[in-house]
Scaffold this active site. Structure first.
Site, PDB file in Angstrom:
ATOM      1  N   TRP A  46      -4.404   4.410  -5.639  1.00 21.43           N
ATOM      2  CA  TRP A  46      -3.515   5.449  -5.129  1.00 21.43           C
ATOM      3  C   TRP A  46      -2.673   6.107  -6.210  1.00 21.43           C
ATOM      4  O   TRP A  46      -2.184   5.458  -7.123  1.00 21.43           O
ATOM      5  CB  TRP A  46      -2.544   4.866  -4.100  1.00 21.43           C
ATOM      6  N   LYS A  74      -6.265   9.497  -3.766  1.00 22.78           N
ATOM      7  CA  LYS A  74      -6.954   8.266  -4.129  1.00 22.78           C
ATOM      8  C   LYS A  74      -7.969   8.573  -5.210  1.00 22.78           C
ATOM      9  O   LYS A  74      -8.950   9.270  -4.978  1.00 22.78           O
ATOM     10  CB  LYS A  74      -7.630   7.670  -2.905  1.00 22.78           C
ATOM     11  N   GLU A 134      -4.063  -2.092   5.595  1.00 21.58           N
ATOM     12  CA  GLU A 134      -3.461  -2.381   6.904  1.00 21.58           C
ATOM     13  C   GLU A 134      -4.448  -3.024   7.879  1.00 21.58           C
ATOM     14  O   GLU A 134      -4.049  -3.524   8.921  1.00 21.58           O
ATOM     15  CB  GLU A 134      -2.932  -1.078   7.533  1.00 21.58           C
ATOM     16  N   THR A 150       0.855  -1.177   0.000  1.00 23.46           N
ATOM     17  CA  THR A 150       0.000   0.000   0.000  1.00 23.46           C
ATOM     18  C   THR A 150       0.889   1.224   0.000  1.00 23.46           C
ATOM     19  O   THR A 150       2.077   1.129   0.327  1.00 23.46           O
ATOM     20  CB  THR A 150      -0.926  -0.002   1.226  1.00 23.46           C
TER      21      THR A 150
HETATM   22  P1  AMP Z   1      -6.454   1.147   0.884  1.00 26.49           P
HETATM   23  O1  AMP Z   1      -5.380   0.708   1.798  1.00 26.49           O
HETATM   24  O2  AMP Z   1      -6.020   1.272  -0.518  1.00 26.49           O
HETATM   25  O3  AMP Z   1      -7.677   0.332   1.060  1.00 26.49           O
HETATM   26  O4  AMP Z   1      -6.867   2.619   1.291  1.00 26.49           O
HETATM   27  C1  AMP Z   1      -7.335   2.931   2.558  1.00 26.49           C
HETATM   28  C2  AMP Z   1      -7.656   4.397   2.600  1.00 26.49           C
HETATM   29  O5  AMP Z   1      -8.774   4.677   1.742  1.00 26.49           O
HETATM   30  C3  AMP Z   1      -8.093   4.901   3.945  1.00 26.49           C
HETATM   31  O6  AMP Z   1      -7.002   5.143   4.802  1.00 26.49           O
HETATM   32  C4  AMP Z   1      -8.846   6.167   3.553  1.00 26.49           C
HETATM   33  O7  AMP Z   1      -7.946   7.228   3.288  1.00 26.49           O
HETATM   34  C5  AMP Z   1      -9.527   5.754   2.269  1.00 26.49           C
HETATM   35  N1  AMP Z   1     -10.882   5.287   2.585  1.00 26.49           N
HETATM   36  C6  AMP Z   1     -11.302   4.020   2.755  1.00 26.49           C
HETATM   37  N2  AMP Z   1     -12.624   3.979   3.056  1.00 26.49           N
HETATM   38  C7  AMP Z   1     -13.055   5.257   3.114  1.00 26.49           C
HETATM   39  C8  AMP Z   1     -14.314   5.893   3.407  1.00 26.49           C
HETATM   40  N3  AMP Z   1     -15.423   5.199   3.689  1.00 26.49           N
HETATM   41  N4  AMP Z   1     -14.351   7.254   3.369  1.00 26.49           N
HETATM   42  C9  AMP Z   1     -13.260   7.981   3.054  1.00 26.49           C
HETATM   43  N5  AMP Z   1     -12.049   7.444   2.777  1.00 26.49           N
HETATM   44  C10 AMP Z   1     -11.938   6.106   2.807  1.00 26.49           C
END
Ligand code: AMP
Length: 541
Positions: free
Chosen positions: A443, A438, A330, A185
């Site tokens: 990302w 994002k 994570e 990530t």
């Molecule tokens: P990933 O590790 O690629 O799944 O990304 C996780 C990140 O996505 C989180 O730390 C947030 O910054 C963003 N994210 C995930 N779910 C949400 C949500 N419901 N609302 C806003 N941001 C989110």
């Protein structure tokens, strides 16, 4: 005094065995890379996963070794999840949206021994073949008939290898803490970081997330993870759906509105999961085609903030419950969700939409808390914001190879998200303190883009921030200051960027400014800039 119960480890191979004994006739439907529909049952998945584990043995894969996949959501990828982890090796899902240089970095960092790759991604690996010395061979996930011609070497055909093996395999009795999966990530800063799952965390996550407290899977469920198996393990659905005996529908490479509508109707999908952009695409297609999605009852939506307008549209036009979700690579990744409940049902519709558009409440086992700059917990009043921290049995305790230690304090993992929590425990992400963007669920590294821009001589300093976008949730824009006396042409800068980053990373706007704001320690004040430019793209369209 200690209890006297058996310490029996929970393993991913237990899910596979249970699927065989309890739900052998349950279906798995996949759209293949060739575009046709493939169907088989859990008993077939079991048999072929055994053959695949025998292939791993024949290839000389060692326990603990990383075996990578670069593949869409399909039945072969599912077999890889089970065979690699059940064998005692680590299934490393490579993200298909990555640019060649990042892929190279990640493969080398993970020291992958083999890569199982879907044919459409073969050219991506050909680009980096010379720079990934740990890789002993490539297996192309197709049959002999569909083998592409490739310079990858040594190179094998998935179906040919499987056909040579028996369909029996004695799954090893691993320790529960044995590593089972690896997913990279962006982390909060710097290079991508690896998150290593273990059998215990993966099975616990599947048990809790598939339960009626969260995704609510059972033998009547027909579930479609649109969220990719190459990113955040498709939210663990490849493990939770077989654990609860749900029918699985895997959309392969086609995630556009039309293809999803077809699958939903044909297979009677009742629950589907993905980022908001996917549901916007489906809504646009339904509106323009007049087609229906009558079987669909719920969409689980996370990875980015839920647009409230879509929550309302899905309820009022399609009678579909929109369930906001929060999680991270994570956190395995599921942690919170706005599940349907009697309490929500009693609210009037507008109030209910407000709560559905949050990320809901933490599921059993997960603790969340928000902290201020002095590390003091912030009041849960729905408006006071704080840095979101999380802990739980499927939350990482450190990154692969011990990187990113500054993300951990007092038993908490610091998420890099800024959030509010209301009195009932509903979480809403309101900002991000980490420096990443994002877009459509994937990302973009602002740091990589900024470094790329510095290769264009007239640029003195570059600052990339994510700003609101109606389709992709966020898109990058770039602010640059120029060196005195140098002539600057935006097209030239874009050419320099195009040589160094993926096409979809290209900033939607480049703005020349006189000055960029810095903190006392010389860091760019991105929070301030994000506020100033928040609606820049929306206003300019
Ligand atoms: P990933 O590790 O690629 O799944 O990304 C996780 C990140 O996505 C989180 O730390 C947030 O910054 C963003 N994210 C995930 N779910 C949400 C949500 N419901 N609302 C806003 N941001 C989110």
């Amino acid at each position: 005094m200690k209890g006297r119960m058996m310490q029996v480890p929970l393993l991913t191979s237990d899910i596979l065995k249970s699927a065989l004994s309890r739900y052998p006739r349950q279906e798995i439907v996949s759209r293949t890379n060739e575009g046709n529909i493939h169907r088989y049952q859990y008993a077939d998945m079991y048999r072929r996963s055994c053959q695949l584990a025998n292939v791993l043995e024949r290839l000389g894969v060692q326990s603990g070794e990383r075996v990578a996949t670069l593949a869409w959501n399909n039945y072969r990828h599912l077999e890889l999840y089970y065979a690699i982890s059940g064998f005692g090796a680590v299934v490393h899902t490579l993200n298909a949206r990555l640019f060649a240089e990042q892929l190279q970095y990640i493969i080398n960092h993970a020291e992958d021994a083999y890569i199982f790759v879907d044919a459409p991604f073969v050219p991506l690996l050909e680009e980096v073949r010379e720079q990934i010395p740990s890789v002993k061979g490539f297996i192309i996930n197709c049959d002999q008939h569909n083998m592409p011609s490739t310079s990858l070497s040594p190179c094998y055909c998935y179906e040919t290898l499987l056909a040579q093996e028996t369909d029996e395999f004695a799954w090893p009795a691993l320790e529960a803490s044995t590593a089972s999966g690896l997913c990279y990530t962006s982390g909060t800063t710097g290079n991508p970081k690896g998150v290593i799952y273990d059998h215990h965390s993966s099975v616990l996550h599947a048990m809790m997330s598939g339960s009626s407290q969260y995704l609510d899977f059972n033998e009547w469920s027909v579930v479609m993870p649109v969220v990719p198996m190459y990113h955040v393990c498709a939210w663990g659905v490849p493990f939770s759906a077989p654990l609860y005996g749900a029918k699985l529908v895997l959309p392969g490479p086609q995630m556009d509105g039309q293809s999803l509508q077809e699958l939903i109707e044909q297979e009677s999908v009742d629950k589907a999961y993905g980022v908001p952009t996917v549901w916007l695409g489906l809504h646009n297609y339904l509106e323009q085609s007049g087609k229906r999605i009558d079987s669909l009852k719920l969409v689980g939506v996370g990875g980015a903030a839920s647009p409230r307008t879509l929550v309302k549209l899905y309820a009022e036009l399609y009678d579909v419950y929109w369930m906001g979700i929060w999680g991270m690579t994570e956190t395995s990744p599921l942690a919170t969700a706005a599940i349907p409940s009697p309490q929500l049902e009693r609210l009037d519709a507008e109030q209910r939409y407000d709560l559905q558009a949050t990320a809901g409440r933490a599921m059993f086992g997960v603790e969340i808390e928000i902290f201020d700059a002095d590390d003091k917990p912030v009041i849960h009043d729905g408006t006071s914001r704080g840095n979101l921290r999380v802990k739980g049995p499927w939350v990482l305790s450190s990154y692969f190879k011990g990187e990113g230690d500054d993300s951990f304090s007092d038993g908490w993992f610091d998420t890099g998200d800024v959030a509010v929590i209301n009195a009932q425990g509903y979480l809403k992400i309101v900002d991000r303190s980490k420096d990443v963007i994002k877009s459509g669920g994937e990302w973009i590294s602002s740091v990589d883009l900024e470094n790329a821009a510095l290769n264009y001589a007239p640029v003195n300093e570059a600052c990339v921030i994510g700003v609101r976008h109606l389709k992709w949730d966020e898109r990058p824009i770039m602010l640059v200051t120029l060196k005195p006396g140098k002539s600057y042409v935006e097209g030239e800068l874009r050419e320099v960027l195009a040589d160094r980053v993926a096409k979809w990373w290209m900033p939607d706007a480049v703005i020349v400014v006189d000055d960029l704001p810095h903190t006392g320690t010389g860091k760019l004040r991105k929070v301030e800039l994000r506020q100033d430019y928040a609606d820049h793209l929306i206003e300019s369209t």
